[in-house]
Each structure stands twice: as structure tokens, then as C-alpha cells.
Design an enzyme around this catalytic site. Structure first.
Site, PDB file in Angstrom:
ATOM      1  N   GLU A  18      39.787  39.637  35.384  1.00 58.15           N
ATOM      2  CA  GLU A  18      38.600  39.978  36.164  1.00 58.15           C
ATOM      3  C   GLU A  18      38.786  39.632  37.639  1.00 58.15           C
ATOM      4  O   GLU A  18      38.283  40.339  38.516  1.00 58.15           O
ATOM      5  CB  GLU A  18      37.360  39.259  35.624  1.00 58.15           C
ATOM      6  CG  GLU A  18      36.092  39.649  36.368  1.00 58.15           C
ATOM      7  CD  GLU A  18      34.820  39.087  35.759  1.00 58.15           C
ATOM      8  OE1 GLU A  18      33.800  39.055  36.467  1.00 58.15           O
ATOM      9  OE2 GLU A  18      34.853  38.669  34.577  1.00 58.15           O
ATOM     10  N   ARG A  19      39.521  38.563  37.926  1.00 54.95           N
ATOM     11  CA  ARG A  19      39.763  38.193  39.323  1.00 54.95           C
ATOM     12  C   ARG A  19      40.534  39.298  40.050  1.00 54.95           C
ATOM     13  O   ARG A  19      40.206  39.652  41.190  1.00 54.95           O
ATOM     14  CB  ARG A  19      40.531  36.873  39.371  1.00 54.95           C
ATOM     15  CG  ARG A  19      40.790  36.347  40.779  1.00 54.95           C
ATOM     16  CD  ARG A  19      41.326  34.908  40.687  1.00 54.95           C
ATOM     17  NE  ARG A  19      41.774  34.460  41.985  1.00 54.95           N
ATOM     18  CZ  ARG A  19      43.019  34.590  42.441  1.00 54.95           C
ATOM     19  NH1 ARG A  19      43.930  35.170  41.664  1.00 54.95           N
ATOM     20  NH2 ARG A  19      43.361  34.146  43.620  1.00 54.95           N
TER      21      ARG A  19
END
Length: 313
Positions: free
Chosen positions: A108-109
């Protein structure tokens, strides 16, 4: 009691095929990256896509709302987005098919940084996991990168226990931590929510937080935490503060001499405390004799310590 080093549990490599995560493997040296058409929803296409390297539009990817990590460092994201502008996304996101979109399992980062960089498509690996496996992978990935704050990590362990009925030993095995570390982590969830937030905001360390646990009254606990922060008390000073608050009638201890021997015994006390997870005092006598005192603050705490001692037989 020995904690394994060099990897976290089964790690991501054991839960994802080698060709999906190891770009140096023979089969993955030149992965065939394709652009996917999400309008096809049949079962055969899903099987065909699983484990493949694909280019997927950013608009077709959504984060997992149940993933352990809730906070993202904005400065770190901006730094990563600049790297992505220059070199692109070097490591594919791990996703699973959810109807007409892809849900992020790990990465997700990278996805957030790609949005900041204005990227339209990103490489992904498509896999199909159970809900429990999804939680485990998200937890392992974040711990490997040290991205979880102490409360997020503790909440993830608790979810594995509550929703999937995993024992603490099993959780410890998956993340390659000692059972004591998992237990001590989950104890942080007993803190007042305001104290938990101070820990998240790095106003307190986990050592400070654990020292405050014996104060059961939430208002007193929060007031003590504020005092620790305002006066910049270290962990040992925090323990003395807590002891004074719990036993206000006790006489004040004599000023410590802080000799080399005293410091050596303090180090041993800290070492034992880190293993057991409770306050420990070494009472010295003559001729290298003495006794070790372990404090507990509830029946549950006592049972935890007994269980821990029995596990090292």
C-alpha cells in the site's frame, strides 16, 4: 526462549510463489507483464492471472481497509514518490481479485507513493488468499519493514487471536518473535486510549508504556504519562514514579550509589524484565547470594508469568 534471526516466520517468500517475489529466479528473470482487462470476470481468467506479473491501472486498485497499518509517514511517501518518478515502481504490489477491482495485500505504501507521483499504472502480482492469510501477510510485511507502530502491531496480534483463534505461540512462530514479545506487545492494548495515542505519537517509548501498566485507574495513568513526557523521565524513573503512586506511604528510598556493581545488577534486572515482561528486583545478600523478586499486578498477570516459566522447562 531463543528467538530466531534472519527472517520473520515463514515470511512472504513461503506464502507467495518464488516466481512472484524473487526476480533473480530463473522463471522470473523476464516476467511477462501484461495490461489486464478487468471487464473479464470469468473463473478461467482469474486462474490464468493468478501469480502473473500484470500492469494494472491505479483506478482499479483499492487498499485493504483491514490491514494492520493505519498511519503513513508523509515525508517518507514523498521521498518514495520522487524515486518512483525517476525509476518507476521496482517491486510489484501483491493484490487479490475482488469483483471488478484489485485489493492490496502488500504494497500500500508503494501504491500511495505512486499516486503522489502521478503514475497511471503499476505492476502487480495477483494471488488468491484466505482472509487469515491476508492479515498474516500484511502483518509480516509491515514488521519486516518496521512500519507498524506498537499499537498497530498489538492490534494485529489481537485480531489473529480473536478472529482466527490463533494461540500466541502460533503468532510468534509466524512473525519470528518470542512468545514473550507478542504477549508484551498485546499488553499495551490495556493502556488508556490517550496513553496509547501518546505511544503512537512517539511521546512515550514502549518501555515507558509498560512501566505505566500497573496503574489501573485510567485518569491516574494518563496523568502519570503526561508527567513522564513533561519531565522527560527515563524508564527507570517512570518505574519509581509508578511505585510511588501505587504505594504513597512507602518511605523514600535512599539515594543510589550507582557504583559499577549497582549498574551491573541494574543491567541484569532490565535483562530479566525484558524476558518476563514484568518488574524485577534483585535483592543482594552477602557471599554472592540473594533473591529475585518478580512483581505482578493481577491474577491474570501471575498466571501469565507462571505459564512463561513453565514453557522454559
Amino acid at each position: 526462549m531463543t528467538v530466531r534471526k534472519g527472517g520473520l516466520g515463514r515470511g512472504l517468500d513461503a506464502m507467495i510463489s518464488e516466481t512472484a517475489v524473487n526476480p533473480k529466479s530463473a522463471a522470473a528473470k523476464k516476467p511477462a507483464i501484461r495490461t489486464v482487462n478487468t471487464s473479464k470476470k470469468d473463473t478461467e481468467e482469474k486462474k490464468e492471472l493468478e501469480g502473473s506479473a500484470l500492469m494494472v491501472k491505479m483506478t482499479q486498485i483499492e487498499p485493504n481497509q483491514s490491514q494492520p497499518r493505519k498511519q503513513f509517514d508523509e515525508d517518507a511517501l514523498l521521498e518514495l514518490s520522487e524515486s518512483i518518478k525517476q525509476f518507476g515502481v521496482l517491486q510489484p504490489l501483491l493484490v487479490q481479485k475482488k469483483g471488478d477491482y484489485y485489493e492490496i495485500i502488500a504494497g500500500e505504501r508503494r501504491w500511495r507513493a505512486s499516486k503522489l507521483a502521478g503514475v497511471k499504472e503499476v505492476p502487480v502480482i495477483v494471488k488468491d488468499f484466505t482472509e487469515q492469510e491476508t492479515v498474516e501477510i500484511s502483518l509480516i510485511e509491515n514488521i519486516q519493514r518496521e512500519n507498524l507502530n506498537p499499537i498497530e502491531e498489538a492490534a494485529a496480534y489481537k485480531r489473529l487471536m480473536d478472529e482466527f483463534h490463533l494461540k500466541q505461540d502460533a503468532i510468534a512462530e509466524r512473525v519470528s518473535k518470542s512468545r514473550t514479545a507478542v504477549t508484551n506487545s498485546m499488553r499495551l492494548l490495556k493502556l488508556d486510549e490517550r496513553v496509547q495515542q501518546m505511544l503512537v505519537d512517539e511521546m512515550l517509548t514502549t518501555g515507558h508504556a509498560r512501566a505505566l501498566l500497573p496503574i489501573e485507574n485510567k485518569e491516574e495513568q494518563y496523568a502519570a504519562a503526561v508527567k513522564v513526557f513533561d519531565e522527560k523521565l527515563n524508564v527507570r524513573e517512570t518505574e519509581k514514579l509508578v511505585k510511588m503512586l501505587l504505594n504513597p506511604t512507602d518511605p523514600k528510598p535512599e539515594k543510589e550509589k550507582n557504583t559499577a556493581e549497582d549498574l551491573a545488577y541494574e543491567h541484569l534486572e532490565e535483562k530479566i524484565k525484558s524476558i518476563i515482561g514484568s518488574k524485577v528486583a534483585i535483592r543482594r545478600k552477602n557471599h554472592d547470594k540473594g533473591k529475585i523478586e518478580i512483581e505482578y499486578y493481577s491474577q491474570e498477570e501471575l498466571e501469565r508469568i507462571v505459564e512463561l516459566l513453565e514453557s522454559v522447562k
